[in-house]
Write a protein that holds these residues in place. Structure first.
Motif, PDB file in Angstrom:
ATOM      1  N   THR A 157     -19.883 -43.001 -11.976  1.00 42.90           N
ATOM      2  CA  THR A 157     -20.261 -42.301 -13.007  1.00 42.90           C
ATOM      3  C   THR A 157     -19.730 -40.836 -12.687  1.00 42.90           C
ATOM      4  OG1 THR A 157     -22.496 -43.562 -13.328  1.00 42.90           O
ATOM      5  CG2 THR A 157     -22.500 -41.157 -14.178  1.00 42.90           C
ATOM      6  N   TYR A 158     -19.171 -40.175 -13.896  1.00 49.83           N
ATOM      7  CA  TYR A 158     -18.761 -38.785 -13.832  1.00 49.83           C
ATOM      8  C   TYR A 158     -19.661 -38.135 -14.874  1.00 49.83           C
ATOM      9  CZ  TYR A 158     -14.793 -40.531 -11.172  1.00 49.83           C
ATOM     10  OH  TYR A 158     -13.981 -40.980 -10.154  1.00 49.83           O
ATOM     11  N   LYS A 159     -19.744 -36.792 -14.459  1.00 54.78           N
ATOM     12  CA  LYS A 159     -20.364 -36.121 -15.650  1.00 54.78           C
ATOM     13  C   LYS A 159     -19.808 -34.642 -15.670  1.00 54.78           C
ATOM     14  CE  LYS A 159     -24.956 -38.045 -14.877  1.00 54.78           C
ATOM     15  NZ  LYS A 159     -26.402 -38.017 -14.354  1.00 54.78           N
ATOM     16  N   VAL A 160     -19.894 -34.165 -16.882  1.00 63.44           N
ATOM     17  CA  VAL A 160     -19.346 -32.794 -17.111  1.00 63.44           C
ATOM     18  C   VAL A 160     -20.593 -31.939 -17.806  1.00 63.44           C
ATOM     19  CG1 VAL A 160     -18.047 -31.366 -18.560  1.00 63.44           C
ATOM     20  CG2 VAL A 160     -17.153 -33.738 -17.457  1.00 63.44           C
ATOM     21  N   ARG A 161     -20.824 -31.037 -17.188  1.00 63.29           N
ATOM     22  CA  ARG A 161     -22.051 -30.162 -17.700  1.00 63.29           C
ATOM     23  C   ARG A 161     -21.501 -28.816 -18.168  1.00 63.29           C
ATOM     24  NH1 ARG A 161     -26.187 -31.165 -12.513  1.00 63.29           N
ATOM     25  NH2 ARG A 161     -26.425 -33.283 -13.315  1.00 63.29           N
ATOM     26  N   PHE A 162     -22.287 -28.114 -19.235  1.00 60.75           N
ATOM     27  CA  PHE A 162     -21.787 -27.137 -19.600  1.00 60.75           C
ATOM     28  C   PHE A 162     -22.849 -26.324 -20.212  1.00 60.75           C
ATOM     29  CE2 PHE A 162     -20.229 -24.962 -23.766  1.00 60.75           C
ATOM     30  CZ  PHE A 162     -19.433 -24.124 -23.196  1.00 60.75           C
TER      31      PHE A 162
END
Lengths: 504, 504
Positions: B47-52
């Motif tokens: 799992t990869y995540k990008v937070r903004f």
């Protein structure tokens, strides 16, 4: 003639032609190989006096010259009551005859400039108070709560209404000396403030030439009184017209005119005097930086006296409205590392009679706690020295290195600015002292541990008492302890522990 | 997507071939003319995540590249609850949306490294406590009363049993983030301690290369959480193997990896960090030198937070055994001039659960007084600025000149050593603040005047209240006052007066 007691010769002579302050009269006292040259003084009404403070017993010859010429002999014996001047010895004080003296001062700046009735009341109060030193002034004081006019001034005025330092007011000096001597006879030293800035009469604005004439006359009269410490000034640095060199000149004038070497220091408002100067006998500071005591004792190798650090009271000024607990706490902070402290009291009063400047009665709750502390310190076998309590070492663990190269804490401390250093040091205030290996004292001040420890020597046994500085109780916590010892404590402010060696 | 709320994208992908911490995933978010480049992170299990953290409302496009390639669009609207990050504004703080934020911090160093049960208890305690900032650590803590082993560590170990910063422990980070978010939802900022020296596991001794990998990963995960302040370290200066340049490099690494500009400072033991550095948003100090607050606010033009100044408690360490009154007093000292303070609590407990490091329940008496102070300060129209109360001028009298050439006091102060200056300044501690001409606050701290005064503007009317900081009372002393006003006060410690402008 008695050792350590003022010896006085009185002569009649013609009124001085020029200065009455600098009258031409001097004397030589000789005993064995030793000689003391002292100045006499004019005391008005055709009377000249010579005072001498014998420093040792023996057979003396004396010769007076100048406007009066006379000579004589005296046998000097040891007084049964006189202990001599208080002198500095290391970072502590002691009477000349070796009697213990731990200063517990108070402050009554204008003590001598009050009504006879008030002065009597003040002396009566002092007779049962714990104080054995009073900071007070030659010149009257003008300030809040100090508006009364004194009965006398040190000088007469000239025809232009200007103070004439060459014409002493003899009644003033007799009055002042009587107070000094009465205090002295009660065992109370006078920390004599020679100059101060709180003035409406002009005494603080005299020229250096006038200052030196005044000092010359004052020391002719007073130097032979054993109960005196010279305090060059109260808040010398607020006398803005005097330069640092002027103060050095004042210092030199005092030294030159004092045949006996009374204690000598100078009290600041903002700028500490240079206590490294050889003639300065002790560190006299106005500050609340009690954490500095051990550092200054080490730096100057002289006694450190916190001569002003706010007064117990409730007036509008922040220097005059700390609580009795805080006054007590500050005494303990100073004394627990072997420094000393001076009390003052400023409770608002409609009659403007506040102890700190005018005397009267003590209204505060700190003096009895100061008495408790004084009794405790006098009960110890020697004056207290700062105690760098050793860490508890685990088996195999070694003491921390004490050089910056090997000890990163020391290296770190050495790397910060002075501003930064002070902001940190004030947090780590340990008030730990010891008397050799006879006694160890830890004062926790505003800290309230319920658990603590004391790292005593392994090779002796100690009884550990817990002391409540406010309630003035002392109870045994541990009957017999050696080495690193855990302690359960009351978990409140104002607690000390005292470990005293058990001698069997 | 909501403004000031963490926006998260989740993708599946192949396990990273090299470092799991430095996975090759980045994203670009664009809104109008503005673009934000952020890094994504690997969260384990493919799992990869990008937070903004969206900084403004509007229509966004995003594109993810690296091991994952994807793009999309989002409409960002204004959240009804999110206020954004806390940021520095002058010498104070404020939420990004302009909502008032006055920090009232507490300290729970190892909050996240306790049992789930204890963490729940801590969060429950915080739900009714006055604190809106918690200083706590990413790494577990080893110290007195901190001997428990945490459930997770930030990294996995390699085959040699050494921490591998390239292999994050994903469960740890999820656990930690959950706490941050739960605190944030309670209105509590995390003053996130990225490094600290109290360690038995080796996290404090990692190489700079490892430190930077760790920071990179931590900021990929955490930077989009609005409730975070970066605290480079707790007592950074005790991590002796890191040089000053290493810390500057850590600072730069944080700045480079933080797309949003969270608050950033560094906490000392002995040596203050260099708060003049442009990236440092506020002064974070461990010291009890509260008298320095106004000076530092003026020097750095940044908020000043006394983040450690001893804890309410009764343990053996002097940093952990001040009274509830003293804790309250120190909060008032800081806040009365517009600086800020952080609480901590260390009451001895056989179970070793002391609030300052492990949380649990609050046992002390200061939090309710801190709540009282907090309510009072939030009720004022603006943050407090230091107030240099004007002197009362007699008719015809002019203000003192403020330059050294004309004002001998300033000249005198400028002539002393830094050591001397600090020893004097600490006595003259005035804790006076104001909110423009709307309110004037004087805190008397350990002083106990029964008479005092306040010099208010002549051209407005004020109601003067007297506040007892311990008893938490506020009573009107004078209904209507203007200009120089005498006040009768209770003559006890812990009294403040607050003059609030009467608007008719």
């Amino acid at each position: 003639m008695k050792r350590y007691e003022t010896f006085e010769l009185t002569f009649s002579g013609p009124e001085p032609e020029g200065s009455q302050a600098l009258a031409d009269i001097q004397a030589k006292f000789s005993c064995g190989d030793e000689t003391w040259n002292v100045k006499g003084f004019y005391d008005g009404n055709g009377t000249y006096k010579v005072r001498f403070l014998p420093q040792k017993e023996g057979h003396y010859t004396w010769a007076v010259s100048g406007v009066v010429n006379a000579s004589g002999e005296e046998d000097c014996t040891v007084s049964e009551t006189a202990h001599g001047m208080v002198q500095a010895e290391g970072t502590h004080f002691v009477y000349q005859d070796g009697t213990k003296y731990l200063p517990f001062g108070t402050t009554i700046y204008a003590l001598a400039h009050q009504s006879e009735e008030l002065i009597e009341q003040t002396l009566n109060t002092l007779s049962t108070a714990p104080f054995n030193k009073v900071r007070h002034c030659i010149f009257p004081k003008h300030y809040d709560y100090n508006h009364n006019e004194p009965q006398f001034y040190p000088f007469e005025k000239d025809a232009d209404g200007k103070w004439d330092v060459h014409r002493p007011c003899f009644a003033y000096w007799a009055h002042f000396e009587k107070i000094l001597n009465r205090l002295g006879e009660m065992g109370i030293e006078t920390d004599l403030i020679l100059f101060h800035p709180y003035d409406r009469w002009g005494f603080s604005k005299m020229s250096m030439e006038e200052n030196k004439v005044y000092l010359d006359y004052a020391l002719r009269r007073l130097a032979a009184i054993p109960y005196i410490w010279w305090s060059m000034a109260n808040e010398y640095d607020l006398m803005f017209h005097l330069s640092e060199n002027d103060w050095f000149e004042i210092e030199d004038t005092i030294v030159k005119n004092d045949p006996y070497g009374h204690l000598l220091s100078n009290h600041n408002c903002i700028k500490f005097y240079d206590f490294s100067r050889p003639a300065i006998t002790h560190v006299c500071v106005q500050t609340i930086a009690f954490y500095k005591a051990a550092e200054w004792m080490d730096r100057y190798q002289k006694p450190v006296v916190y001569d002003e650090f706010c007064y117990e009271g409730d007036i509008q000024h922040e220097w005059g409205n700390i609580s009795a607990f805080e006054m007590t706490n500050r005494f303990w902070k100073a004394c627990s590392v072997g420094a000393y402290a001076t009390h003052g009291e400023t409770f608002f009063s409609e009659d403007e009679i506040l102890w700190w400047a005018r005397g009267g009665v003590l209204k505060g709750e700190s003096p009895k706690r100061i008495a408790f502390l004084k009794d405790l310190l006098y009960s110890l076998p020697s004056p207290v020295e700062p105690w760098n309590e050793p860490r508890k070492l685990e088996p195999g663990q070694e003491e921390e290195p004490v050089n910056a190269a090997e000890n990163p804490f020391i290296h770190l401390f050495n790397s910060v600015t002075d501003e930064n250093a002070e902001c940190i040091k004030m947090k780590g205030d340990n008030f730990n002292g010891h008397c050799g290996d006879d006694a160890f004292l830890k004062y926790f001040s505003g800290h309230q541990p319920s658990i603590s420890s004391i790292n005593l020597p392994e090779n002796a046994s100690y009884r550990i008492d817990v002391i409540d500085v406010w309630n003035m109780t002392r109870e045994t916590l541990i009957e017999k302890a050696s080495g690193y010892t855990d302690m359960k404590l009351p978990g409140k402010e104002g607690i000390a522990v005292l470990a005293v060696k058990i001698t069997e």
